[in-house]
Design a protein around this motif. Structure first.
Motif, short mmCIF file in Angstrom:
data_model
loop_
_atom_site.label_atom_id
_atom_site.label_comp_id
_atom_site.label_asym_id
_atom_site.label_seq_id
_atom_site.Cartn_x
_atom_site.Cartn_y
_atom_site.Cartn_z
N ARG A 85 -2.95 7.94 10.60
CA ARG A 85 -1.57 8.39 10.75
C ARG A 85 -1.38 9.82 10.24
NH1 ARG A 85 2.18 4.08 11.75
NH2 ARG A 85 1.17 2.09 11.29
N LEU A 86 -2.01 10.12 9.12
CA LEU A 86 -1.92 11.47 8.57
C LEU A 86 -2.49 12.49 9.55
CD1 LEU A 86 -2.91 11.16 4.78
CD2 LEU A 86 -0.65 11.59 5.74
N GLN A 90 -5.85 3.09 8.30
CA GLN A 90 -4.63 3.33 9.08
C GLN A 90 -3.91 4.57 8.60
OE1 GLN A 90 -1.79 0.10 9.29
NE2 GLN A 90 -3.45 -1.39 9.33
N PHE A 91 -3.84 4.67 7.29
CA PHE A 91 -3.12 5.76 6.66
C PHE A 91 -3.74 7.11 7.05
CE2 PHE A 91 -2.36 8.29 2.64
CZ PHE A 91 -1.02 8.51 2.88
N GLU A 95 -5.76 -0.74 5.42
CA GLU A 95 -4.57 0.10 5.25
C GLU A 95 -4.95 1.56 5.02
OE1 GLU A 95 -1.06 -0.87 4.80
OE2 GLU A 95 -1.16 -2.69 3.56
N THR A 96 -6.00 1.75 4.21
CA THR A 96 -6.40 3.13 3.91
C THR A 96 -6.78 3.86 5.19
OG1 THR A 96 -8.59 2.25 3.47
CG2 THR A 96 -7.23 2.69 1.57
N PHE A 114 0.79 -1.23 0.00
CA PHE A 114 0.00 0.00 0.00
C PHE A 114 0.83 1.29 0.00
CE2 PHE A 114 -2.18 3.27 2.51
CZ PHE A 114 -3.28 3.51 1.70
N LYS A 121 -4.63 17.28 11.56
CA LYS A 121 -5.70 17.80 10.72
C LYS A 121 -6.84 16.80 10.73
CE LYS A 121 -3.64 20.84 7.37
NZ LYS A 121 -2.22 20.68 7.08
N TRP A 146 5.66 14.37 5.31
CA TRP A 146 5.97 15.49 6.20
C TRP A 146 7.09 16.33 5.62
CZ3 TRP A 146 3.64 17.89 10.00
CH2 TRP A 146 4.38 18.72 10.88
N GLN A 181 4.01 2.38 6.28
CA GLN A 181 3.20 3.59 6.36
C GLN A 181 3.88 4.69 7.17
OE1 GLN A 181 -0.84 3.63 7.22
NE2 GLN A 181 -1.39 1.91 5.93
N ALA A 239 -7.41 7.58 -0.68
CA ALA A 239 -6.26 7.78 0.21
C ALA A 239 -5.28 8.76 -0.42
CB ALA A 239 -5.58 6.45 0.50
N ALA A 294 -3.98 12.49 0.87
CA ALA A 294 -2.58 12.91 0.96
C ALA A 294 -2.38 14.19 0.14
CB ALA A 294 -1.66 11.80 0.46
N ILE A 338 -3.53 17.34 1.80
CA ILE A 338 -2.58 17.86 2.80
C ILE A 338 -1.42 18.58 2.12
CG2 ILE A 338 -0.76 17.03 4.33
CD1 ILE A 338 -2.78 15.30 5.64
N ARG A 385 -0.10 12.98 12.47
CA ARG A 385 1.14 13.67 12.16
C ARG A 385 0.90 15.14 11.79
NH1 ARG A 385 6.79 12.39 10.98
NH2 ARG A 385 7.52 14.45 11.53
N PHE A 386 -0.17 15.37 11.03
CA PHE A 386 -0.40 16.73 10.55
C PHE A 386 -1.44 17.47 11.36
CE2 PHE A 386 1.39 14.39 7.04
CZ PHE A 386 2.26 15.28 6.45
#
Lengths: 279, 290, 264
Positions: free
Chosen positions: B256-257, B252-253, B249-250, A243, B263, A273, A265, B275, B279, B282, B260-261
């Motif tokens: 995580r975004l 999770q992604f 996975e999508t 993925f 948002k 980032w 991931q 997904a 990204a 962002i 981290r951001f």
């Protein structure tokens, strides 16, 4: 690095009137590595596994395991003792009527004394964490447990290489994890050399090295990150990129440049980032 | 046909020392046309549950209503065969059920059993073999000369040939390679949409569950642990983790975004494209700010 | 399907359970011969006492013994009646015109039936207290010397144990295929006989196909694990001859001597 297996220009077909399943395949397996051989169903990867421990003999070329050539009849048994295979179907490789009997099977074949056998059995079931199931019958075990018993039966013979021939493809996610974790531990703690034959690139991403097969030929070889750079090629032969790589590829098509490929991931989000900081 | 399950309980080997309760107090309703996914570990009762839906197993307690068919504990349903005509099951490794000399005959087995005229059944076979991705020349061949993946397709055609209005899929892609998996799932989804089927999918793949489902049922130890649409189910990764299940996975992604951001992102992200869009949003916001 | 019991073995910890399978096999075999030594009431009583004692010591619920007898009960009754009506020896007991019953016939009938009964009881006791795999290992060890004359003893034993190993797997498979075909409209348990017979084919063909596939896979897995026939092979299963087994033989010997002394 010490080379354990050498495959030199091997071609193979099951019958003379059938097309070749393997064509001029050459590769090396080094001590202590985790080598993933990937390809879709029918790419010849499972046939290759059978050649690696002398279950099939090459039509052309040679297979050498620690110096033993599978063409010499005398060598076959030396090769089989050194290379163990965990097959795909957990049921169809369980020979014994109990876990203990099954782990013993290979040892019995080698003519080992009973005392030593008992020692080896308790040692190897401990390594695959099946020590509480010694008297259990196979039909009461889960798929993952049966595969772990198969691993125990192999490592009891102290081989140098274990081949996982799509050994997790019939298991549920929990079973798959069980089996892979067990093998990783064996690799790390015992320095076992592992060849994993799979069509799961997620699993292959964890390997030290990758060999890609298609239509009986080795079409690529290298570190997972290197091989994964050729995403189009992998997708063309029917394999799914992990993925994070798929996301990265889609983003680079939109004009975003990444400094490196990421297999997880976490790494991907970190890359995003830095990318965001740059713009 | 709507499906309504009330107080369903099932015990194996009832009345013997080996009695084992596989399902208890299941209440569930699946409206006609739903894509219902069932998730759970091996032994959670998923297979037991779906086998009740066409009378392969009988409830030890409770009842199942499918259209105007009613299966009830202790009551003998005489129209089981009629019910089975409406409810098709693609079992795990369906290629193991092939037995005829030719692929055509095997596909005809179901329809003929249910009294479909031979002419009509043959027409269906000719159409279905193409739908599952093989051409008509295969019809006269023996199913045992095919590759594993092709055998699976033929077996699936054999179930579809009965024209069920409810289609139950028990891990239909187990053991296939990624391309085979995708093709088979796309086929089922297309059928679901085009024919207005009620589809019940048992799977371990969170990706498939997220992508296709209207409703997801998560089973544990013979009961229902969670139920809801993909958004509801996957917006709570903690609950899934507690059941030692993975998150797609999508999803999770996205999480995580967000972390981290810092948002907020849309949560119904179940495809690669969505997904990637997240990204992009962002990265583009970053551009606007600068 | 999770709870299939292969054979008739009933787990237990009794004296009989703990005997060496070889001792039990030899006893069962000798018993078949000894039974023919009995020829009067006292010798039959002795055999009966031995049989009942064995059952008592095994601590098996009588239900299991009865279950073992059930299929053969009719044969025993028929044998009894046949002897009662056909043997014309000794004083006449009844006479209903066409039917004459003699004392000799009754005696003969009782003896033959008892003989059958004891044989069945002792052999069921063997299978009820010994796992099939232990019986296999026992037979393999006992017949071991026959390998020298070319009898495939090892192959036979391996075949038996693989069969035992795969019975539950194949039963499970049968159930799965039955369900899959039922879902396609086959009728196994209801409907006209003709329909049901027809549905055997869709069950048997897939079952055979899968059994052959399994056999092929298994042969390969065995070869990969270094199997090359019985020669030079050792065994993890160890049979231990203990004091119990010798005791059994002493009892058997005493029984034999008593029978020889007491028979007429």
């Amino acid at each position: 690095m010490e080379e354990l297996i050498t495959v030199q220009g091997v071609s193979f077909r099951y019958h003379e009137d059938q097309p070749h399943v393997l064509r001029d395949v050459s590769l090396s397996v080094y001590k202590g590595e985790w080598l993933a051989i990937v390809g879709h169903n029918g790419s010849g990867k499972s046939t290759l596994a059978k050649l690696l421990n002398g279950l099939q003999l090459p039509e052309q070329g040679d297979v050498l395991v620690e110096g033993y050539n599978s063409r010499d009849e005398e060598s076959i048994w030396e090769i089989r003792r050194r290379v163990g295979i965990v097959f795909q179907n957990p049921d169809n490789q369980f020979v014994g009527t109990s876990v203990r009997d099954d782990v013993a099977f290979g040892l019995e074949n080698s003519g080992m004394a009973r005392e030593l056998m008992l020692e080896r059995i308790s040692e190897s079931v401990l390594k695959v964490r099946m020590e509480d199931y010694l008297d259990q019958e196979p039909h009461r075990l889960s798929g993952g447990q049966k595969q772990r018993v198969a691993i125990a039966g192999i490592i009891a013979l102290r081989p140098s290489i274990v081949i996982l021939d799509e050994a997790t493809s019939m298991l549920d996610p929990a079973g798959r994890k069980e089996v892979l974790q067990t093998m990783r531990k064996l690799k790390e703690e015992e320095g076992m050399t592992v060849i994993s034959i799979t069509h799961d690139l997620e699993e292959a991403a964890q390997a030290d090295r990758l060999v890609v097969m298609n239509a009986g030929e080795v079409i690529d070889e290298g570190l997972p990150v290197e091989v994964f750079k050729k995403g189009d090629m992998l997708e063309q032969i029917g394999l799914d990129l992990p993925f994070p790589l798929q996301v990265q590829r889609a983003l680079s098509e939109k004009g975003y440049d990444f400094s490196r490929l990421t297999l997880s991931q976490e790494e991907l989000v970190n890359e995003l980032w830095t990318l965001q900081l740059k713009v | 046909m709507d499906i309504t399950i009330k107080g369903l309980e099932h015990s194996y080997s009832k009345g013997t020392p080996f009695e084992r309760k596989a399902l208890s107090n299941i209440n569930l309703s699946i409206p006609s046309g739903t894509f219902q996914t069932i998730i759970g570990h091996t032994g959670s009762g998923k297979s037991t549950l779906i086998q009740h839906l066409n009378g392969l197993l009988k409830p030890t307690q409770g009842s199942i209503q499918i259209g105007d068919f009613k299966i009830q504990a202790g009551v003998k349903e005489k129209r089981l065969k009629a019910l089975r005509k409406h409810v098709g099951i693609v079992f795990q490794y369906p290629e193991h059920q092939l037995f005829e000399e030719t692929i055509e005959k095997d596909i005809l087995f179901g329809p003929l059993n249910f009294g479909v005229p031979e002419e009509e059944a043959k027409k269906r076979a000719a159409r279905l073999i193409q739908q599952v991705g093989l051409d008509e020349s295969y019809l006269s061949r023996s199913p045992f000369d095919l590759s594993g993946g092709q055998m699976r397709r033929v077996a699936i055609a054999g179930v579809l040939a009965m024209k069920p209005s409810i289609l139950i899929l028990d891990e239909p892609t187990a053991g296939l390679d990624p391309r085979g998996r995708r093709e088979i799932m796309d086929l089922f989804y297309r059928l679901h949409e085009e024919e207005g089927l009620t589809t019940i999918l048992v799977t371990h793949s969170m990706e498939d569950a997220a992508r296709f489902s209207d409703d997801i049922l998560i089973m544990e130890k013979g009961g229902i642990a969670l139920q809801g649409g993909p958004e509801t189910i996957f917006s709570n990764p903690e609950a899934l983790k507690k059941l030692s299940l993975d998150v797609p996975e999508t999803v999770q992604f996205i999480h995580r975004l967000e972390e981290r951001f810092t948002k907020n992102l849309p949560h119904s992200v179940f495809t690669l494209e969505a997904a990637v869009d997240a990204a992009l949003s962002i990265l583009q916001k970053g551009e606007e700010n600068s | 399907m999770q709870n299939i019991i292969i054979g008739q073995y009933v787990p237990g910890q009794s004296f009989i359970h703990k005997l060496d399978p070889r001792a039990k096999l030899i006893t069962a075999f000798l018993f078949v011969i000894i039974v023919f030594l009995a020829n009067n009431w006292i010798t039959y009583a002795l055999l009966g006492a031995f049989t009942l004692l064995a059952i008592f010591v095994s601590r098996l619920p009588l239900r299991y013994i009865y279950n073992g007898l059930k299929p053969i009960l009719l044969v025993i009754i028929l044998t009894f009646l046949l002897h009662v009506f056909l043997t014309k020896e000794g004083p006449l007991l009844f006479d209903w015109g066409f039917l004459e019953i003699y004392e000799g016939g009754v005696k003969q009938g009782v003896f033959i039936s008892l003989r059958l009964l004891f044989l069945i009881m002792i052999t069921s006791l063997l299978t009820l207290t010994t796992t099939p795999i232990d019986i296999t290992v026992g037979i393999e060890t006992l017949l071991g010397p026959m390998k020298k004359v070319g009898l495939p003893v090892h192959e036979f034993a391996l075949m038996m144990s693989i069969a035992l190993r795969f019975i539950p797997t194949l039963l499970e498979e049968t159930e799965k295929i039955m369900k899959a075909q039922s879902a396609r409209g086959a009728q196994f348990s209801s409907g006209p006989i003709k329909e049901r017979l027809k549905s055997i084919v869709p069950l048997l063909v897939p079952l055979f196909v899968s059994a052959f596939k399994r056999a092929e896979d298994l042969a390969m897995a065995m070869e990969a694990r270094g199997y090359r026939g019985g020669e030079g092979r050792t065994s993890i299963r160890l049979l231990k001859w203990s004091g119990k087994d010798t005791t059994l033989f002493v009892i058997l010997l005493l029984l034999c001597i008593s029978l020889l002394l007491l028979r007429s």
